[in-house]
Design a protein around this motif. Structure first.
Motif, PDB file in Angstrom:
ATOM      1  N   THR A 134       0.847  -1.189   0.000  1.00 57.08           N
ATOM      2  CA  THR A 134       0.000   0.000   0.000  1.00 57.08           C
ATOM      3  C   THR A 134       0.883   1.240   0.000  1.00 57.08           C
ATOM      4  OG1 THR A 134      -0.103  -0.048   2.427  1.00 57.08           O
ATOM      5  CG2 THR A 134      -1.883  -1.149   1.210  1.00 57.08           C
ATOM      6  N   PRO A 135       0.356   2.371  -0.463  1.00 52.72           N
ATOM      7  CA  PRO A 135       1.149   3.606  -0.451  1.00 52.72           C
ATOM      8  C   PRO A 135       1.561   3.981   0.979  1.00 52.72           C
ATOM      9  CG  PRO A 135      -0.804   3.869  -1.810  1.00 52.72           C
ATOM     10  CD  PRO A 135      -0.978   2.569  -1.086  1.00 52.72           C
ATOM     11  N   PHE A 136       2.709   4.608   1.080  1.00 54.38           N
ATOM     12  CA  PHE A 136       3.209   5.075   2.373  1.00 54.38           C
ATOM     13  C   PHE A 136       3.352   6.580   2.275  1.00 54.38           C
ATOM     14  CE2 PHE A 136       6.771   5.383   5.606  1.00 54.38           C
ATOM     15  CZ  PHE A 136       5.970   5.074   6.688  1.00 54.38           C
ATOM     16  N   GLU A 137       2.276   7.300   2.576  1.00 52.40           N
ATOM     17  CA  GLU A 137       2.211   8.754   2.387  1.00 52.40           C
ATOM     18  C   GLU A 137       2.707   9.459   3.650  1.00 52.40           C
ATOM     19  OE1 GLU A 137       1.561  10.199  -0.345  1.00 52.40           O
ATOM     20  OE2 GLU A 137       0.714   8.567  -1.536  1.00 52.40           O
ATOM     21  N   MET A 138       3.992   9.757   3.673  1.00 49.28           N
ATOM     22  CA  MET A 138       4.592  10.323   4.883  1.00 49.28           C
ATOM     23  C   MET A 138       5.170  11.723   4.657  1.00 49.28           C
ATOM     24  SD  MET A 138       4.287   8.475   7.545  1.00 49.28           S
ATOM     25  CE  MET A 138       5.567   9.230   8.516  1.00 49.28           C
ATOM     26  N   GLU A 139       4.872  12.348   3.540  1.00 47.03           N
ATOM     27  CA  GLU A 139       5.543  13.606   3.222  1.00 47.03           C
ATOM     28  C   GLU A 139       4.890  14.817   3.885  1.00 47.03           C
ATOM     29  OE1 GLU A 139       5.712  13.742  -1.028  1.00 47.03           O
ATOM     30  OE2 GLU A 139       7.567  12.576  -1.076  1.00 47.03           O
ATOM     31  N   GLU A 140       3.646  14.678   4.355  1.00 50.75           N
ATOM     32  CA  GLU A 140       2.961  15.822   4.931  1.00 50.75           C
ATOM     33  C   GLU A 140       3.524  16.189   6.309  1.00 50.75           C
ATOM     34  OE1 GLU A 140       0.582  14.192   1.797  1.00 50.75           O
ATOM     35  OE2 GLU A 140       1.332  13.255   3.624  1.00 50.75           O
TER      36      GLU A 140
END
Length: 247
Positions: free
Chosen positions: A97-103
């Motif tokens: 799954t995507p790992f959206e950690m940039e925010e």
């Protein structure tokens, strides 16, 4: 009104930097860490790890990186509290799954989760008649700390914590006036100026009359000096290299 014991404990806080040469029982150490785990956590993310530093050479290296704070080496216990999304990166890989950690939100979640765990640890230690001091200097040279502690990507050190049986009972430092901290329904700017002036006088009296390391400036001068120059400028790039782009 009689204050509950936990209220008395919290409101008696003072930083302890000198410790008796007494080992802390392992069962107490475990209870401190377990209490840290029961701190509130955003979405049950539990975005932190706690590293016990027992190697004396490593302790010395960390003390130097923290700004030559000798109690980092001398305290019976020294923990490093680390914001940690590395386990989360693994499960995202496993589940593809995507790992959206940039925010920036993720950085805040990690820092808040870690700070809450550290506070629980300190309060539990205090309940066992230990004293302690938080060490923000662990962020002074975060890249070198990360290398020493083998921190993976998606982690960063937030604070250290020295613990031990107090050698001396230090004076309690005054806090900002209640009416300058507490606002009802909206932020009350009118109270801030009078609170600032009152607190500046309180801190000038505290600093000038304390027995150890007296000084003769108030809180306003202290804060303007503290905030008048950049601090830990390399920290932003370190965090970005760790995966936290703060978009």
């Amino acid at each position: 009104m009689n204050k509950p014991p936990i209220t008395e404990l919290i409101q008696s806080h003072r930083s302890t930097r000198t410790f008796k040469n007494i080992e802390i029982p392992r069962d107490i150490v475990k209870e401190i860490i377990v209490s840290a785990q029961w701190a509130p956590t955003s979405h049950n993310v539990q975005a932190y790890s706690i590293i016990s530093i027992t190697n004396q050479e490593l302790r010395g290296d960390l003390a130097n990186l923290c700004g030559n704070q000798k109690y980092v080496k001398e305290a019976p216990i020294f923990f490093v509290f680390v914001a940690d999304f590395y386990p989360h990166s693994l499960v995202s890989q496993w589940e593809e799954t995507p790992f959206e950690m940039e925010e920036t939100e993720n950085l805040i979640v990690g820092a808040v989760d870690t700070a809450l765990a550290a506070q629980n640890a300190l309060l539990t230690a205090r309940a066992y008649e230990l004293g302690g001091v938080m060490i923000g200097g662990i962020r002074n040279r975060a890249q070198e700390v990360a290398a020493l502690l083998n921190l993976p990507k998606w982690t960063f050190p937030v604070m250290g914590l020295c613990l031990g049986y107090p050698q001396d009972v230090t004076e309690q430092k005054p806090r900002f006036p209640f009416y300058g901290v507490h606002h009802e329904d909206c932020y009350n700017r009118e109270n801030i100026i009078s609170a600032l002036n009152e607190y500046d006088k309180d801190m000038l009296h505290y600093y000038s009359t304390r027995q150890v390391n007296p000084k003769y400036t108030g809180w306003i001068t202290q804060m303007t000096n503290y905030l008048s120059s950049p601090r830990r400028q390399e920290l932003t790039m370190f965090l970005k290299n760790q995966g936290f782009q703060m978009k």
